[in-house]
Design a protein around this motif. Structure first.
Motif, PDB file in Angstrom:
ATOM      1  N   ASN A  85      23.934  18.829  62.347  1.00  0.00           N
ATOM      2  CA  ASN A  85      23.048  18.258  61.340  1.00  0.00           C
ATOM      3  C   ASN A  85      23.761  17.078  60.688  1.00  0.00           C
ATOM      4  OD1 ASN A  85      24.855  20.271  60.170  1.00  0.00           O
ATOM      5  ND2 ASN A  85      23.798  19.923  58.228  1.00  0.00           N
ATOM      6  N   VAL A  86      22.991  16.046  60.334  1.00  0.00           N
ATOM      7  CA  VAL A  86      23.593  14.846  59.750  1.00  0.00           C
ATOM      8  C   VAL A  86      23.303  14.720  58.263  1.00  0.00           C
ATOM      9  CG1 VAL A  86      23.619  13.579  61.922  1.00  0.00           C
ATOM     10  CG2 VAL A  86      21.616  13.394  60.427  1.00  0.00           C
ATOM     11  N   ALA A  87      22.724  15.766  57.654  1.00  0.00           N
ATOM     12  CA  ALA A  87      22.462  15.796  56.215  1.00  0.00           C
ATOM     13  C   ALA A  87      21.643  14.569  55.791  1.00  0.00           C
ATOM     14  CB  ALA A  87      23.775  15.924  55.445  1.00  0.00           C
ATOM     15  N   SER A  88      22.014  13.921  54.701  1.00  0.00           N
ATOM     16  CA  SER A  88      21.149  12.905  54.101  1.00  0.00           C
ATOM     17  C   SER A  88      21.038  11.616  54.897  1.00  0.00           C
ATOM     18  CB  SER A  88      21.616  12.594  52.676  1.00  0.00           C
ATOM     19  OG  SER A  88      21.273  13.647  51.804  1.00  0.00           O
ATOM     20  N   VAL A  89      21.838  11.430  55.919  1.00  0.00           N
ATOM     21  CA  VAL A  89      21.590  10.311  56.830  1.00  0.00           C
ATOM     22  C   VAL A  89      20.169  10.439  57.397  1.00  0.00           C
ATOM     23  CG1 VAL A  89      22.278   9.291  59.047  1.00  0.00           C
ATOM     24  CG2 VAL A  89      24.014   9.895  57.362  1.00  0.00           C
ATOM     25  N   SER A  90      19.644  11.676  57.428  1.00  0.00           N
ATOM     26  CA  SER A  90      18.274  11.930  57.876  1.00  0.00           C
ATOM     27  C   SER A  90      17.246  11.137  57.078  1.00  0.00           C
ATOM     28  CB  SER A  90      17.943  13.419  57.738  1.00  0.00           C
ATOM     29  OG  SER A  90      18.900  14.248  58.345  1.00  0.00           O
ATOM     30  N   LYS A  91      17.554  10.817  55.833  1.00  0.00           N
ATOM     31  CA  LYS A  91      16.591  10.109  54.988  1.00  0.00           C
ATOM     32  C   LYS A  91      16.229   8.745  55.548  1.00  0.00           C
ATOM     33  CE  LYS A  91      17.694  12.327  50.543  1.00  0.00           C
ATOM     34  NZ  LYS A  91      18.597  13.386  51.007  1.00  0.00           N
ATOM     35  N   THR A  92      17.132   8.131  56.294  1.00  0.00           N
ATOM     36  CA  THR A  92      16.824   6.816  56.849  1.00  0.00           C
ATOM     37  C   THR A  92      15.696   6.899  57.872  1.00  0.00           C
ATOM     38  OG1 THR A  92      18.545   7.000  58.578  1.00  0.00           O
ATOM     39  CG2 THR A  92      19.187   6.022  56.472  1.00  0.00           C
ATOM     40  N   VAL A  93      15.527   8.059  58.498  1.00  0.00           N
ATOM     41  CA  VAL A  93      14.409   8.262  59.422  1.00  0.00           C
ATOM     42  C   VAL A  93      13.090   8.244  58.652  1.00  0.00           C
ATOM     43  CG1 VAL A  93      13.389   9.824  61.117  1.00  0.00           C
ATOM     44  CG2 VAL A  93      15.877   9.591  60.981  1.00  0.00           C
ATOM     45  N   LEU A  94      13.095   8.822  57.453  1.00  0.00           N
ATOM     46  CA  LEU A  94      11.881   8.849  56.646  1.00  0.00           C
ATOM     47  C   LEU A  94      11.376   7.440  56.365  1.00  0.00           C
ATOM     48  CD1 LEU A  94       9.817  10.403  54.813  1.00  0.00           C
ATOM     49  CD2 LEU A  94      11.395   9.938  52.945  1.00  0.00           C
ATOM     50  N   GLY A  95      12.287   6.529  56.033  1.00  0.00           N
ATOM     51  CA  GLY A  95      11.864   5.156  55.768  1.00  0.00           C
ATOM     52  C   GLY A  95      11.155   4.543  56.966  1.00  0.00           C
ATOM     53  N   LEU A  96      11.719   4.755  58.152  1.00  0.00           N
ATOM     54  CA  LEU A  96      11.079   4.257  59.367  1.00  0.00           C
ATOM     55  C   LEU A  96       9.699   4.883  59.546  1.00  0.00           C
ATOM     56  CD1 LEU A  96      14.039   4.412  61.930  1.00  0.00           C
ATOM     57  CD2 LEU A  96      13.284   2.446  60.586  1.00  0.00           C
ATOM     58  N   ALA A  97       9.616   6.195  59.303  1.00  0.00           N
ATOM     59  CA  ALA A  97       8.354   6.910  59.499  1.00  0.00           C
ATOM     60  C   ALA A  97       7.273   6.421  58.542  1.00  0.00           C
ATOM     61  CB  ALA A  97       8.579   8.410  59.338  1.00  0.00           C
ATOM     62  N   ILE A  98       7.624   6.229  57.286  1.00  0.00           N
ATOM     63  CA  ILE A  98       6.651   5.749  56.307  1.00  0.00           C
ATOM     64  C   ILE A  98       6.140   4.355  56.699  1.00  0.00           C
ATOM     65  CG2 ILE A  98       6.416   4.902  53.938  1.00  0.00           C
ATOM     66  CD1 ILE A  98       6.244   7.908  54.054  1.00  0.00           C
ATOM     67  N   LEU A  99       7.042   3.487  57.126  1.00  0.00           N
ATOM     68  CA  LEU A  99       6.628   2.138  57.511  1.00  0.00           C
ATOM     69  C   LEU A  99       5.814   2.148  58.805  1.00  0.00           C
ATOM     70  CD1 LEU A  99       9.844   0.232  56.467  1.00  0.00           C
ATOM     71  CD2 LEU A  99       7.577   0.025  55.431  1.00  0.00           C
ATOM     72  N   LYS A 100       6.126   3.076  59.708  1.00  0.00           N
ATOM     73  CA  LYS A 100       5.308   3.210  60.915  1.00  0.00           C
ATOM     74  C   LYS A 100       3.897   3.680  60.533  1.00  0.00           C
ATOM     75  CE  LYS A 100       5.894   2.634  64.615  1.00  0.00           C
ATOM     76  NZ  LYS A 100       5.433   1.517  65.488  1.00  0.00           N
ATOM     77  N   ALA A 101       3.812   4.637  59.628  1.00  0.00           N
ATOM     78  CA  ALA A 101       2.493   5.095  59.180  1.00  0.00           C
ATOM     79  C   ALA A 101       1.727   3.968  58.503  1.00  0.00           C
ATOM     80  CB  ALA A 101       2.650   6.290  58.234  1.00  0.00           C
TER      81      ALA A 101
END
Length: 419
Positions: A85-101
């Motif tokens: 697990n990469v812990a809060s580095v995961s949050k950077t994926v959320l930014g990509l996902a929100i912008l993709k949506a």
């Protein structure tokens, strides 16, 4: 790639990598071998059991590898294919996902979150000020992590040695039994809805939404729930379809079922004592399970995106992702460290005071970081599987970083993309 391999075999392996289309020169491969040998020496005395690294320029992966062990009893090797697990580095994926949506027309950054939710979320001091998606992804929502969030989010994988494991000190968080697992929506409703079982006024700061930066894990997970409601897809399904699979991150996922568990590394309290396996109910804020090999693809994509060559998002969306969103008045105690990711915020991407950017992460038994040096066009990934030893780990980290910096210059100059 633990042992020092012959030049021919290493070249063959590199040629098979999805980020490497042609064979590199023998000098390039020999330089990689030198770096491997020096990092191997560090691993023999390091304060952590295992660690992984990756280096990229804005064209290709220059280096990826793992060192040390994933199991202190069997001495199983930590490699670039070890899952962690990469812990809060995961949050950077959320930014990509929100912008993709947003690209898909499902939402916009400035939409109020209550447009999408089945329950109302508002700061009781400012009930008429909408909390927006942008607030969530820049940590200015005024939603803060409460004791209930910290004490309920981490859930054990199984009931083996349950009584003992529940008493392990991982304060301010704690382990919960598998039976405590609940859905992301129910978890957040309990915390943030006024009729929620764990709702507390302290779950919101006294600041007006949008006014002050305050790092919020709960806010990140809430943004993921908003995405789910806006798209009609679960967060793990959406990010897998639009981010992980297009990047060929086939060894990555958001649950133990999504990855090859035989490749998963335990995390450690110290070099001899493992933690039990655990996951997060609020998994979007820190639950990505991945490998060094997959993360090298991810770091490469982000650096390409910064320079207008990314494939996951449009140029316009990447520009938004990497645009600092905040100003001095949005901070009370602003970190000015060059390597802090809290001097400014893009869309979940943190910025240091020099304009370089990245994100760190930490959970029981691990630490991770991705960091980008824009002027050098360099991206770096680092992860360990053992709790940080304040006396020794910083020295080990510096020694590793010094080598990566030194060999980035060499490998970058030899990169086939630079020819």
């Amino acid at each position: 790639m633990k042992r020092l391999l012959s030049l021919g075999l290493v070249a063959f392996i590199l040629s098979s990598c999805s980020t490497t289309k042609n064979l590199h020169s023998e000098e390039f491969v020999q330089t990689q071998n030198e770096l491997t040998e020096k990092l191997t020496q560090i691993s023999k005395t390091a304060s952590f059991n295992g660690f992984g690294v990756a280096l990229v320029n804005d064209e290709e992966v220059l280096y990826q590898n793992g060192f040390g062990v994933t199991n202190s009893n069997t001495n199983a090797k930590y490699t670039e294919n070890t899952v962690q697990n990469v812990a809060s580095v995961s949050k950077t994926v959320l930014g990509l996902a929100i912008l993709k949506a947003q690209e898909l027309g499902k939402l916009t950054l400035d939409d109020p979150v209550n447009t999408f939710l089945s329950f109302n979320v508002s700061n009781p001091e400012y009930p008429d000020v909408p909390i927006t998606i942008r607030h969530l992804v820049t940590h200015t929502s005024s939603i803060v992590d409460t004791e209930d969030y910290l004490s309920r989010n981490v859930v054990l994988k199984d009931t083996v040695n349950l009584a003992r494991n529940l008493n392990i000190d991982i304060s301010p968080t704690r382990f919960n039994p598998p039976s405590a697992k609940t859905s992301l929506e129910d978890f957040l409703k309990h915390l943030l809805a006024t009729d929620g079982d764990w709702y507390a006024r302290e779950g919101f700061s006294n600041s007006k939404p949008g006014s002050l930066y305050a790092y919020s894990n709960v806010g990140t997970s809430l943004a993921a729930l908003v995405l789910e409601k806006a798209t009609g897809m679960t967060y793990d399904a959406f990010t897998t379809q639009y981010i992980l699979r297009p990047l060929e991150m086939h060894s990555s996922g958001w649950s133990f079922k999504a990855i090859d568990f035989s490749s998963y590394s335990p995390t450690y309290q110290n070099k001899t004592t493992p933690y039990p396996y655990y996951s997060l109910i609020g998994y979007p804020d820190g639950g990505l399970l991945t490998t060094g090999s997959d993360m090298s693809k991810y770091v490469l994509e982000l650096l390409k995106g910064y320079f207008g060559k990314g494939t996951i998002l449009s140029r316009q969306s990447y520009k938004e992702y990497f645009t600092p969103q905040l100003a001095a008045e949005n901070f009370i105690d602003r970190s000015t460290s060059e390597y802090s990711d809290e001097y400014n915020m893009g869309i979940t991407m943190g910025f240091g005071s020099t304009g370089n950017f990245g994100h760190t992460g930490g959970d029981p038994g691990m630490f991770s970081v991705i960091w980008f040096f824009k002027d050098r066009r360099m991206g770096r990934y680092f992860i360990v599987n053992t709790d940080w030893d304040t006396k020794f780990s910083g020295k080990d980290q510096k020694a590793i970083y010094d080598l990566l910096d030194e060999y980035y210059i060499k490998l970058n100059s030899l990169s086939k993309a630079k020819k």
